[in-house]
Write an enzyme that holds these catalytic residues in place. Structure first.
Site, PDB file in Angstrom:
ATOM      1  N   GLU A  60       0.858  -1.203   0.000  1.00 46.55           N
ATOM      2  CA  GLU A  60       0.000   0.000   0.000  1.00 46.55           C
ATOM      3  C   GLU A  60       0.890   1.248   0.000  1.00 46.55           C
ATOM      4  O   GLU A  60       0.668   2.164  -0.783  1.00 46.55           O
ATOM      5  CB  GLU A  60      -0.915  -0.005   1.235  1.00 46.55           C
ATOM      6  CG  GLU A  60      -1.827   1.224   1.331  1.00 46.55           C
ATOM      7  CD  GLU A  60      -2.639   1.272   2.635  1.00 46.55           C
ATOM      8  OE1 GLU A  60      -2.281   0.566   3.604  1.00 46.55           O
ATOM      9  OE2 GLU A  60      -3.627   2.030   2.672  1.00 46.55           O
ATOM     10  N   ASP A  66     -12.367   0.236   2.194  1.00 46.14           N
ATOM     11  CA  ASP A  66     -11.316   0.474   3.207  1.00 46.14           C
ATOM     12  C   ASP A  66     -11.842   1.213   4.454  1.00 46.14           C
ATOM     13  O   ASP A  66     -12.122   0.575   5.456  1.00 46.14           O
ATOM     14  CB  ASP A  66     -10.125   1.199   2.583  1.00 46.14           C
ATOM     15  CG  ASP A  66      -8.798   0.873   3.265  1.00 46.14           C
ATOM     16  OD1 ASP A  66      -8.769  -0.054   4.087  1.00 46.14           O
ATOM     17  OD2 ASP A  66      -7.784   1.540   2.965  1.00 46.14           O
TER      18      ASP A  66
HETATM   19  N1  LIG Z   1      -5.625   1.992   4.610  1.00 40.06           N
HETATM   20  C1  LIG Z   1      -5.162   1.378   5.709  1.00 40.06           C
HETATM   21  N2  LIG Z   1      -3.936   0.823   5.694  1.00 40.06           N
HETATM   22  C2  LIG Z   1      -3.427   0.257   6.797  1.00 40.06           C
HETATM   23  N3  LIG Z   1      -4.095   0.191   7.970  1.00 40.06           N
HETATM   24  C3  LIG Z   1      -5.311   0.758   8.021  1.00 40.06           C
HETATM   25  C4  LIG Z   1      -5.885   1.342   6.904  1.00 40.06           C
HETATM   26  N4  LIG Z   1      -7.110   1.800   7.240  1.00 40.06           N
HETATM   27  C5  LIG Z   1      -7.295   1.501   8.511  1.00 40.06           C
HETATM   28  N5  LIG Z   1      -6.231   0.864   8.983  1.00 40.06           N
HETATM   29  C6  LIG Z   1      -6.116   0.407  10.376  1.00 40.06           C
HETATM   30  O1  LIG Z   1      -5.233   1.240  11.041  1.00 40.06           O
HETATM   31  C7  LIG Z   1      -4.720   0.526  12.125  1.00 40.06           C
HETATM   32  C8  LIG Z   1      -3.470   1.278  12.525  1.00 40.06           C
HETATM   33  C9  LIG Z   1      -3.229   1.267  13.993  1.00 40.06           C
HETATM   34  C10 LIG Z   1      -1.806   1.561  14.305  1.00 40.06           C
HETATM   35  O2  LIG Z   1      -1.007   1.685  13.426  1.00 40.06           O
HETATM   36  C11 LIG Z   1      -1.392   1.713  15.711  1.00 40.06           C
HETATM   37  C12 LIG Z   1      -0.074   1.998  15.983  1.00 40.06           C
HETATM   38  C13 LIG Z   1       0.310   2.176  17.302  1.00 40.06           C
HETATM   39  C14 LIG Z   1      -0.614   2.055  18.337  1.00 40.06           C
HETATM   40  C15 LIG Z   1      -1.925   1.769  18.027  1.00 40.06           C
HETATM   41  C16 LIG Z   1      -2.940   1.682  19.125  1.00 40.06           C
HETATM   42  O3  LIG Z   1      -4.065   1.241  18.857  1.00 40.06           O
HETATM   43  O4  LIG Z   1      -2.666   2.101  20.238  1.00 40.06           O
HETATM   44  C17 LIG Z   1      -2.322   1.582  16.712  1.00 40.06           C
HETATM   45  C18 LIG Z   1      -4.488  -0.845  11.568  1.00 40.06           C
HETATM   46  O5  LIG Z   1      -4.496  -1.860  12.480  1.00 40.06           O
HETATM   47  C19 LIG Z   1      -5.610  -0.995  10.539  1.00 40.06           C
HETATM   48  O6  LIG Z   1      -6.649  -1.806  10.985  1.00 40.06           O
HETATM   49 ZN   LIG Z   2      -7.115  -1.380   4.892  1.00 35.36          ZN
END
Ligand SMILES: Nc1ncnc2c1ncn2[C@@H]1O[C@H](CCC(=O)c2cccc(C(=O)O)c2)[C@@H](O)[C@H]1O
Ligand SMILES: [Zn+2]
Length: 355
Positions: free
Chosen positions: A215, A293
């Site tokens: 991505e 998404d």
């Molecule tokens: N286009 C996307 N491409 C990729 N992912 C996408 C997309 N859209 C949504 N997500 C979501 O975003 C989350 C990100 C969560 C994350 O990075 C994080 C980092 C540190 C701490 C915490 C916490 O919760 O404390 C969370 C992913 O798990 C995924 O489910």
């Molecule tokens: Zn995604």
């Protein structure tokens, strides 16, 4: 363009959009929190007024305009912070299913990040009961079948991987609707191979492997997802277009891509829709599915993604029906469930075309 050609084009586009609106569909790549509509977000923001998320749906449009992928994740996590109780989880899940049913989504694999909720203090049993309760209510009341993909938020590290794997594989806690295991969040600085042991455990427990890859980084990340994480489908896979051998491999092994065109523009992973590689994927014979998404965050919905795909791939009604059937084929439904939705797609299309 002549003045007289304007209404003609507009009418054709409207007809195709009407066809899409009624077309039975399956969605394979859509995030739980990322599906919260402005109405749900403002309701949750009103419940939790200490949050920085605007309560006014109009102000949300600005709030959901991203400068880059990192900014998107920051905003995403501020919405995650609004979900604090099992009742918030239930409301979100149930309302997301209602929005799907309105779009004739018959089946959806919803990506959920349980680690983000348990680390914020939601009781794990309460969380699982809330999603399962909403899943059953949605199926009974809206006819939309939901299944879960639990994903590791990769940037949160191996502790997040361990916790997600435990929640996905321990028979005492894993929910009945769970079918797959994913990996999301930023890719830069988060190499995929470190997650191999966790994917091995999830696959051994009967879950299907569906990591995000390619991505925001290059095709080598997609190769890693295939070889190290045993990916059966790829979330996005956008950069696969840079590697003809990879495209040939995806086509030969029938590894579907979960393409999310508007998302890629909103997070600035791709510059413009016209530069999106979706056409290169179909030309190479890759099984393409179209998905939304994080639809409200990207100002889209699944129907709009089908309209975008129709334009980029030059599809008519039959082409759109084939696209919808690709998602059914690539889904983790059983054979009977696949036949049922594919049959509905065929009947709807024949009735529409009057044949
Ligand atoms: N286009 C996307 N491409 C990729 N992912 C996408 C997309 N859209 C949504 N997500 C979501 O975003 C989350 C990100 C969560 C994350 O990075 C994080 C980092 C540190 C701490 C915490 C916490 O919760 O404390 C969370 C992913 O798990 C995924 O489910
Ligand atoms: Zn995604």
């Amino acid at each position: 363009m002549t003045a007289s050609s304007v209404p003609a084009t507009g009418t054709a586009d409207r007809d195709l959009r009407t066809f899409i609106a009624g077309l039975p569909k399956a969605e394979l790549h859509v995030h739980h929190v990322g599906s919260a509509s402005p109405r749900i977000v403002s309701e949750l923001a009103a419940r939790h007024p200490d949050s920085k998320v605007p309560t006014d749906p109009e102000a949300l449009v600005d709030y959901f305009t991203f400068t880059d992928f990192a900014h998107f994740i920051d905003v995403y996590l501020s919405v995650v912070d609004l979900i604090r109780t099992p009742e918030d989880v239930r409301l979100l899940t149930y309302e997301v299913a209602r929005d799907m049913a309105r779009q004739q989504v018959r089946y959806a694999e919803l990506t959920i990040t349980p680690f983000s909720s348990t680390r914020r203090g939601i009781d794990e049993r309460g969380f699982m009961d809330a999603i399962e309760d909403a899943r059953k209510a949605a199926e009974a009341e809206f006819g939309t079948v939901l299944r879960w993909c639990f994903d590791i938020p990769g940037e949160a590290g191996l502790q997040a991987a361990e916790e997600t794997t435990r929640l996905a594989t321990d028979d005492r806690i894993r929910p009945e609707g769970l079918v797959s295991f994913g990996l999301g969040g930023p890719e830069i600085g988060v190499p995929r191979p470190q997650f191999k042991p966790y994917f091995d455990r999830a696959v051994a427990a009967g879950l299907r492997s569906v990591p995000h890859a390619g991505e925001t980084t290059g095709p080598e990340t997609v190769w890693d997802a295939l070889t190290e994480l045993r990916a059966e489908r790829i979330g996005h896979g956008t950069s696969s277009a840079q590697d003809p051998k990879l495209l040939a491999h995806l086509a030969e092994h029938r590894i579907p891509l979960e393409v999310c065109p508007t998302s890629n523009i909103a997070t600035r992973a791709v510059r413009t829709l016209d530069e999106h590689p979706i056409k290169e994927f179909t030309r190479a014979g890759v099984l393409v599915t179209v998905n939304s998404d994080d639809p409200p965050m990207f100002g889209t919905d699944l129907n709009n993604e089908y309209a975008v795909a129709a334009r980029l791939l030059d599809l008519d009604e039959r082409g759109l029906a084939d696209l919808a059937k690709n998602a059914v084929e690539a889904s983790f439904l059983d054979a009977e469930g696949k036949a049922r939705i594919s049959g509905e797609i065929d009947s709807y299309t024949s009735a529409w075309l009057g044949s």
